[in-house]
Motif scaffolding. Structure first.
Motif, short mmCIF file in Angstrom:
data_model
loop_
_atom_site.label_atom_id
_atom_site.label_comp_id
_atom_site.label_asym_id
_atom_site.label_seq_id
_atom_site.Cartn_x
_atom_site.Cartn_y
_atom_site.Cartn_z
N ILE A 43 1.19 -0.60 0.44
CA ILE A 43 0.29 0.52 0.21
C ILE A 43 1.02 0.92 0.03
CG2 ILE A 43 -1.74 1.41 1.64
CD1 ILE A 43 -2.56 -1.21 1.83
N ALA A 44 0.36 2.18 -0.83
CA ALA A 44 1.75 3.26 -0.92
C ALA A 44 0.62 4.54 -0.27
CB ALA A 44 1.17 3.95 -2.09
N LEU A 45 1.28 5.04 0.69
CA LEU A 45 0.76 5.92 1.03
C LEU A 45 1.31 7.32 0.93
CD1 LEU A 45 1.75 5.49 4.91
CD2 LEU A 45 -0.69 4.22 3.54
N ILE A 46 0.96 8.15 -0.05
CA ILE A 46 0.64 9.32 -0.76
C ILE A 46 1.16 10.55 0.21
CG2 ILE A 46 -0.01 10.90 -3.01
CD1 ILE A 46 1.24 7.88 -2.92
N GLY A 47 1.82 11.59 0.73
CA GLY A 47 1.59 12.46 1.48
C GLY A 47 3.29 13.12 1.89
N ASP A 48 3.40 13.90 2.51
CA ASP A 48 4.48 13.95 2.69
C ASP A 48 4.37 13.93 4.28
OD1 ASP A 48 4.50 15.85 0.37
OD2 ASP A 48 3.86 17.08 1.27
N PHE A 49 4.80 12.69 4.52
CA PHE A 49 5.47 12.26 6.24
C PHE A 49 5.68 13.20 6.55
CE2 PHE A 49 7.92 9.93 9.61
CZ PHE A 49 6.48 9.77 10.44
N ASN A 50 5.40 13.56 8.49
CA ASN A 50 5.56 13.67 9.33
C ASN A 50 5.44 13.69 11.21
OD1 ASN A 50 6.20 15.69 11.70
ND2 ASN A 50 5.29 17.85 10.54
N ALA A 51 6.52 12.65 11.56
CA ALA A 51 6.42 12.48 12.69
C ALA A 51 5.11 12.41 13.51
CB ALA A 51 7.48 12.00 13.22
N VAL A 52 4.40 13.62 14.18
CA VAL A 52 4.32 14.80 15.16
C VAL A 52 2.58 14.88 14.55
CG1 VAL A 52 6.02 15.92 15.52
CG2 VAL A 52 4.74 17.24 13.91
N VAL A 53 2.25 14.07 12.94
CA VAL A 53 0.98 13.92 12.37
C VAL A 53 0.36 13.33 13.13
CG1 VAL A 53 -0.36 14.00 10.61
CG2 VAL A 53 1.90 16.27 10.26
N THR A 54 -0.84 13.00 13.97
CA THR A 54 -1.50 11.99 14.58
C THR A 54 -1.84 11.26 13.97
OG1 THR A 54 -2.03 13.43 16.19
CG2 THR A 54 -3.50 11.21 15.43
N ALA A 55 -2.74 11.39 12.50
CA ALA A 55 -3.43 10.16 10.96
C ALA A 55 -1.67 10.22 11.08
CB ALA A 55 -3.73 11.73 10.37
N HIS A 56 -0.56 10.74 10.58
CA HIS A 56 0.55 9.30 10.12
C HIS A 56 1.02 8.32 10.90
CE1 HIS A 56 1.83 12.98 6.95
NE2 HIS A 56 0.59 13.24 6.98
N GLN A 57 0.74 8.93 12.54
CA GLN A 57 1.15 8.36 13.58
C GLN A 57 0.14 7.02 13.53
OE1 GLN A 57 1.08 10.07 17.20
NE2 GLN A 57 2.35 12.02 16.45
N ALA A 58 -1.34 7.31 12.99
CA ALA A 58 -2.26 6.23 13.06
C ALA A 58 -2.35 5.31 11.72
CB ALA A 58 -3.55 6.83 12.86
N ILE A 59 -1.46 5.44 10.39
CA ILE A 59 -2.31 5.05 9.22
C ILE A 59 -1.83 3.76 9.25
CG2 ILE A 59 -2.17 5.28 7.28
CD1 ILE A 59 -2.98 8.45 7.03
N PRO A 60 -0.52 4.08 9.20
CA PRO A 60 -0.05 2.03 9.84
C PRO A 60 -0.09 1.11 10.36
CG PRO A 60 2.05 4.48 9.54
CD PRO A 60 0.80 4.92 9.99
N LEU A 61 -0.28 1.69 11.90
CA LEU A 61 -0.99 1.20 12.84
C LEU A 61 -2.43 0.33 12.43
CD1 LEU A 61 -1.40 -0.54 15.23
CD2 LEU A 61 -2.11 1.54 16.37
N ALA A 62 -3.68 1.33 11.49
CA ALA A 62 -4.82 1.25 10.93
C ALA A 62 -4.27 -0.37 9.90
CB ALA A 62 -5.04 2.42 10.36
N ILE A 63 -3.59 0.04 9.24
CA ILE A 63 -3.86 -0.86 8.11
C ILE A 63 -3.30 -2.48 8.84
CG2 ILE A 63 -2.03 -1.57 6.12
CD1 ILE A 63 -2.14 1.62 5.39
N GLU A 64 -2.40 -2.57 9.71
CA GLU A 64 -2.21 -3.93 10.61
C GLU A 64 -2.77 -3.87 10.87
OE1 GLU A 64 1.30 -5.42 14.21
OE2 GLU A 64 1.46 -2.90 13.25
N LEU A 65 -3.28 -3.54 11.99
CA LEU A 65 -5.14 -3.87 12.78
C LEU A 65 -5.97 -4.63 11.86
CD1 LEU A 65 -5.39 -0.78 14.89
CD2 LEU A 65 -4.53 -3.91 15.54
N ALA A 66 -6.45 -3.82 10.47
CA ALA A 66 -7.00 -4.34 9.37
C ALA A 66 -6.73 -5.23 8.86
CB ALA A 66 -7.21 -3.23 8.25
N ALA A 67 -5.24 -5.10 7.96
CA ALA A 67 -4.61 -6.46 7.74
C ALA A 67 -4.13 -7.95 8.55
CB ALA A 67 -3.67 -6.59 7.10
#
Length: 236
Positions: A6-30
């Motif tokens: 899965i490609a995550l299109i965006g400008d990664f910023n470790a302090v952005v809550t959504a950027h912290q959550a998305i990989p985890l959300a995908i892992e849980l769903a997978a």
């Protein structure tokens, strides 16, 4: 076990809550769906002057993530158009949702002046405009359209979700999409659009809200689960 990328299109910023959550959300769903999912962040500047196929050709799904304005709006729009035109499962949340609406307006409806007022305050057609009240880390009730795919994925007619946005799809421009493949499929209590989807696409949904935040509570989200499933079922 099915393996997907899965490609995550965006400008990664470790302090952005959504950027912290998305990989985890995908892992849980997978995990819930018996899938092995690998994610890769693709900075929008990487796509700015590239043919999307050369960057995204190996991915099974594309998620355009929050935290816009992006370094390259053109890069984000190119990735979204690539997913739309090639039947690749696509999810856009917050900024990704806004840019999915813009991409369709410009490249399918021919509305060349469609723009984001956050980037271009003097836009002739500010399709993405300031919200009357900014929704910063606020929850809200959402009603899904009858027989919409998003309602099918949630398994109910409404939900409560969390936002972090100050701009959104301006409701006065919704009629421009009448009779097109892109439909508004969710609204808030005031009648403002909060999600869109494509009729004739395996999976193409954009949401003003951020379903990924459910992962921070350890929950598997039904929309993200459906997105991962669509990626796993894609013909290769």
């Amino acid at each position: 076990m099915t393996n997907i990328r899965i490609a995550l299109i965006g400008d990664f910023n470790a302090v952005v809550t959504a950027h912290q959550a998305i990989p985890l959300a995908i892992e849980l769903a997978a995990t819930a769906n018996g899938v092995d999912a690998a994610v890769e962040w693709i900075h929008t500047s990487t796509l700015a002057n590239a043919v999307p196929q050369t960057v995204l050709g190996g991915f099974d799904a594309i998620w355009c993530v929050p935290a816009s304005p992006y370094a390259s709006m053109g890069g984000a729009l190119g990735a979204i158009g690539y997913a739309r035109e090639n039947g690749i499962p696509f999810l856009g949340t917050c900024g990704g949702y806004q840019h999915a609406v813009l991409e369709f307006a410009r490249n399918v409806l021919g509305l060349a002046d469609a723009d984001n007022a956050e980037v271009n305050p003097g836009a002739a057609l500010p399709l993405i405009a300031p919200l009357v009240c900014a929704l910063i880390d606020q929850g809200g009730d959402i009603e899904f359209g009858d027989q919409s795919r998003i309602a099918q994925y949630y398994g109910r007619s409404s939900a409560t979700e969390t936002y972090r946005c100050s701009y959104g799809f301006a409701r006065q421009y919704v009629p421009l999409f009448a009779d097109s493949d892109m439909v508004v499929s969710a609204w808030d209590g005031d009648g403002d659009p909060r999600a869109v989807e494509l009729r004739n696409h395996p999976f193409f949904i954009g949401t003003a809200f951020q379903p990924e935040r459910s992962a921070l509570k350890g929950d598997t989200h039904p929309l993200i689960s459906a997105f991962v499933t669509a990626a796993a079922q894609r013909e290769k």
